[in-house]
Design an enzyme around this catalytic site. Sequence first.
Site, PDB file in Angstrom:
ATOM      1  N   ILE A 171     -51.397 -17.850  36.798  1.00 44.46           N
ATOM      2  CA  ILE A 171     -52.483 -16.603  36.832  1.00 44.46           C
ATOM      3  C   ILE A 171     -53.685 -16.953  35.694  1.00 44.46           C
ATOM      4  O   ILE A 171     -54.463 -16.320  35.804  1.00 44.46           O
ATOM      5  CB  ILE A 171     -51.876 -15.196  36.709  1.00 44.46           C
ATOM      6  CG1 ILE A 171     -50.974 -15.112  37.842  1.00 44.46           C
ATOM      7  CG2 ILE A 171     -52.942 -14.153  36.922  1.00 44.46           C
ATOM      8  CD1 ILE A 171     -50.246 -13.551  37.841  1.00 44.46           C
ATOM      9  N   HIS A 178     -61.870 -19.884  41.727  1.00 39.80           N
ATOM     10  CA  HIS A 178     -61.641 -18.538  41.446  1.00 39.80           C
ATOM     11  C   HIS A 178     -62.638 -18.116  40.302  1.00 39.80           C
ATOM     12  O   HIS A 178     -62.549 -18.252  39.231  1.00 39.80           O
ATOM     13  CB  HIS A 178     -60.270 -18.264  40.854  1.00 39.80           C
ATOM     14  CG  HIS A 178     -60.175 -16.864  40.418  1.00 39.80           C
ATOM     15  ND1 HIS A 178     -60.125 -15.703  41.294  1.00 39.80           N
ATOM     16  CD2 HIS A 178     -59.415 -16.190  39.231  1.00 39.80           C
ATOM     17  CE1 HIS A 178     -59.755 -14.464  40.775  1.00 39.80           C
ATOM     18  NE2 HIS A 178     -59.534 -14.999  39.503  1.00 39.80           N
TER      19      HIS A 178
END
EC number: 1.1.1.37
Length: 322
Positions: free
Chosen positions: A119, A176
């Site tokens: 993450i 991202h």
Amino acid sequence: MARNKIALIGSGMIGGTLAHMIGLKDLGDVVLFDIAEGIPQGKGLDIAQSSPVDGFDSRLTGVNDYAGIEGADVCIVTAGVPRKPGMSRDDLLGINLKVMEQVGAGLKKYAPKAFVICITNPLDAMVWALQKFSGLPKTHVVGMAGVLDSARFRYFLAEEFKVSVEDVTAFVLGGHGDSMVPMIRYSTVSGIPLPDLVKMGWTSKEKLDQIVQRTRDGGAEIVGLLKTGSAYYAPAASAIAMAESYLKDKKRVLPCAAHLSGQYGVKGTYVGVPVVIGAGGVERIIEIDLNKSEQKMFESSVATVQGLTEACVKIAPQLASK
């Protein structure tokens, strides 16, 4: 029957939220790891004391040594520095790359058979580096980004159309960050494609463009509001969806940062694409047809990610030979 062991590398806001969600979903026992003494132990104890109220039996342990993650079935990596107002995800690269080197060594020694979900930002570059530092199979090291970005996109669309989020399907391709590619053409409300909803008068192209931009800025919007950190509830929920699909062999189709070896014309790079996650890890990468506009945006996003991985190699030259 042995319970699943889930290791959380990093016991900050996402780590603590993950630990609680794992208990609530009864996915297994939890090991919270952090280099800060007392933090994983304290959070573990606090969450464990909620178990009689919430009704779960997951064991929660806090550790400061990587030996504690030994034999983990799943490792979720949140370790590193979060964004603050005015920072882009890319600003974190130098600091968090060093963290990934330490985490990679820990995974290699103690959890070489784990399914690893990264993450840490900048996500696409960090998951690429983590796979190289750890030496774990590329099918078993993935990045959590697309599930979160797609969830944000779905939420904004549901708000616009005043319908349940359950009836909105949408996904995001690419890196991202600011170059992500929300796929309007492949997004639907109860099976009705968004372009058709524009024709039906439900919304306008201009409004959809605004929603796409808000999706790209979704993380920054929350960082700006919180002022002291970044999002953690939705990122944790997104990682749990990936972990659950692996542990239960659900074979869900989820957009994740996965290693491409020729798919979409990309080799050796982690980038967000739809994949099937099951007991074999990333079992299939789904290649969808892109029109010229989508292809151009996707290629631009990939180029941005590749620029970040090249920056990683400049900082840690050993990555080039891994």
